[in-house]
Design an enzyme around this catalytic site. Structure first.
Site, PDB file in Angstrom:
ATOM      1  N   THR A 194       0.858  -1.181   0.000  1.00  0.00           N
ATOM      2  CA  THR A 194       0.000   0.000   0.000  1.00  0.00           C
ATOM      3  C   THR A 194       0.895   1.232   0.000  1.00  0.00           C
ATOM      4  O   THR A 194       1.916   1.274   0.693  1.00  0.00           O
ATOM      5  CB  THR A 194      -1.013   0.003   1.162  1.00  0.00           C
ATOM      6  OG1 THR A 194      -1.836   1.171   1.038  1.00  0.00           O
ATOM      7  CG2 THR A 194      -0.366  -0.033   2.531  1.00  0.00           C
ATOM      8  N   GLU A 195       0.518   2.216  -0.818  1.00  0.00           N
ATOM      9  CA  GLU A 195       1.397   3.366  -1.084  1.00  0.00           C
ATOM     10  C   GLU A 195       1.749   4.136   0.190  1.00  0.00           C
ATOM     11  O   GLU A 195       2.790   4.785   0.259  1.00  0.00           O
ATOM     12  CB  GLU A 195       0.748   4.309  -2.099  1.00  0.00           C
ATOM     13  CG  GLU A 195      -0.516   4.992  -1.555  1.00  0.00           C
ATOM     14  CD  GLU A 195      -1.253   5.811  -2.609  1.00  0.00           C
ATOM     15  OE1 GLU A 195      -0.985   5.643  -3.801  1.00  0.00           O
ATOM     16  OE2 GLU A 195      -2.111   6.616  -2.221  1.00  0.00           O
ATOM     17  N   ASN A 196       0.866   4.069   1.187  1.00  0.00           N
ATOM     18  CA  ASN A 196       1.125   4.808   2.421  1.00  0.00           C
ATOM     19  C   ASN A 196       2.074   4.057   3.356  1.00  0.00           C
ATOM     20  O   ASN A 196       2.087   4.306   4.554  1.00  0.00           O
ATOM     21  CB  ASN A 196      -0.183   5.183   3.121  1.00  0.00           C
ATOM     22  CG  ASN A 196      -1.128   4.027   3.308  1.00  0.00           C
ATOM     23  OD1 ASN A 196      -1.285   3.195   2.419  1.00  0.00           O
ATOM     24  ND2 ASN A 196      -1.760   3.944   4.454  1.00  0.00           N
ATOM     25  N   SER A 255       8.416   4.074  -0.150  1.00  0.00           N
ATOM     26  CA  SER A 255       7.263   3.415  -0.753  1.00  0.00           C
ATOM     27  C   SER A 255       7.185   3.687  -2.255  1.00  0.00           C
ATOM     28  O   SER A 255       6.876   2.794  -3.051  1.00  0.00           O
ATOM     29  CB  SER A 255       5.977   3.897  -0.067  1.00  0.00           C
ATOM     30  OG  SER A 255       4.870   3.182  -0.548  1.00  0.00           O
TER      31      SER A 255
END
Lengths: 222, 226
Positions: A57-59, A99
């Site tokens: 997940t990008e976060n 990320s």
């Protein structure tokens, strides 16, 4: 060699859930995968527990688990859509620059994105309608589109008014140029690239009927 | 040298009108709400705020926006289901917006903190967000020239600090914090707990104290501990 399209005319178009299942089936075992916000998150429901697939997940997390319920909800642990999720054993956290370095650096095997439009050559438009009163918001879409080794789009083939969303040239502002490898829709699966769109499979429609509905050069491909 | 403060108001003292302020958080996860509330009380205005989103609901960054203290937002994803404060200001022409792809936002701050003059990035090539920017072909691929994004102040939420300013974060609330901490002249951090030097495992420190100027202790009220 004869190239054939797998035509499934004995059934209707795929439901959203069936498109997600179809995408999940094609993701290789052990792949690192990012699922975009919205419809692509449905793909997670169809990844087997023994697939070895690791969700990014990008976060800032690898090893993301399903949506949190009840006591599992923790405001410090969310997915890219800001929905609380849980971590799986073997998860890792990292900051945003790392990320996105993972994306751009070609470390992610697959990302699945939604789209407003996709061109036969693989251009993607999924961040902005360009309408004068729309507030533009891009998030991580442009980084994912050019970063993942394989970019997959999940969408309905036709807009609500019946116009095809697979087009010769996108009319909405672009997210990325020539970046989409494969397009999964309710009516057909396409391979996209510099050579144009190849249809590998159809659902509830024949190849000839599909070609008549679209204003892009198509070829059968498997 | 890092100073530790008992009050968030003391920690945000001296932020000047017209400052560029980095605000951590991805949605509300990692949002330094208590530091923002202190900034509202402190009074600095005409701010440029850099944050992934443009406020959620009515608290935190949204409250600062609602006070009319922000001249410009630099962010990747302003439009959300609960971004009504920003949406209203934007549609009324009362705030400027610069949309930056999320990875560029992070990397531009990383570059600022790492002394990089500029960098060539493949994100956004051929899109409206790269229009007018210098490009270069390197090994057959086209890249866009992107410049560092530095700031006067960073407001960051971490989990625990020691008195040296070393920080550890909690789960995905880490997000932009470690990068923002490097990119500002003055980095101000709110944490739930401050421990004595030696109280954090040096192998587990995420942000070394060299990047941290002020730490304020804000005991957790949400019930999320551990």
């Amino acid at each position: 060699m004869t190239v054939t399209v797998r035509e499934h005319t004995d059934r209707g178009p795929l439901s959203r859930d069936e498109i997600a299942a179809r995408i999940a089936r094609d993701i290789p075992r052990g792949a690192y995968v990012n699922l975009g916000i919205g419809q692509p998150t449905l793909v997670a429901d169809h990844l087997g527990p023994d697939s070895g697939i690791v969700l990014h997940t990008e976060n800032g997390m690898l090893g993301m688990g399903p949506v949190a319920v009840g006591d599992q909800v923790d405001p410090d642990l969310t997915n890219a859509g800001k929905i609380p999720v849980v971590e799986l054993p073997g998860a890792a956290y990292f900051h945003h620059a790392d990320s996105f370095a993972m994306m751009r650096g070609g470390h992610l095997d697959v990302c699945v994105l939604g789209a407003f439009q996709v061109s036969a050559g693989g251009d993607l438009a999924n961040w902005h309608t360009g309408a004068p009163d729309a507030i533009p918001a891009v998030g991580g879409a442009m980084d994912l589109a050019i970063g993942a080794k394989q970019v997959v789009v999940m969408m309905t083939l036709l807009a609500k008014d019946g116009t095809p969303k697979l087009v010769r040239d996108c009319t909405y502002p672009l997210t990325g140029v020539g970046c989409v490898d494969r397009l999964y829709t309710d009516l057909a699966v396409f391979e996209l690239g510099p050579g144009g769109a190849a249809v590998t499979e159809t659902f509830g429609i024949s190849y000839d009927e599909l070609a008549a509905r679209l204003d892009v050069p198509l070829r059968p491909g498997a | 040298m890092t100073t530790v403060h008992d009050s968030v108001d003391e920690a945000v003292a001296g932020i000047e009108d017209g400052s560029t302020v980095l605000v951590g958080g991805f949605g509300m996860a990692g949002m330094p709400v208590d530091l923002i509330d202190a900034l509202i009380r402190q009074g600095a205005t005409d701010l440029t705020v850099v944050s992934n989103n443009a406020g959620n609901g009515d608290t935190g960054l949204a409250a600062l926006l609602a006070e009319g203290r922000v001249r410009k937002m630099v962010c990747s994803f302003p439009r959300q289901a609960d971004s009504w404060v920003f949406d209203g200001l934007y549609r009324a022409g009362r705030i400027e917006l610069e949309v930056v792809p999320q990875g560029n936002l992070a990397e531009r701050m990383r570059a600022a903190g790492a002394g990089i003059g500029a960098f060539f990035c493949p994100t956004g090539v051929g899109t409206p967000l790269a229009e007018g920017k210098e490009t270069r072909e390197i090994d057959g691929r086209t890249y866009v020239l992107e410049y560092p994004l530095r700031a006067d102040v960073a407001l960051v939420k971490a989990h625990v600090a020691d008195r040296m300013g070393n920080l550890v974060y909690r789960k995905t609330a880490r997000n932009f914090g470690p990068v923002m901490a490097t990119a500002a002249t003055t980095t101000i951090v709110q944490v739930q707990q401050v421990v004595e030097p030696g109280g954090l495992d040096p192998e587990a420190v995420v942000t070394p104290g060299i990047y941290v100027d002020r730490v304020a202790v804000v005991p957790d009220r949400s019930g999320a501990t551990s």
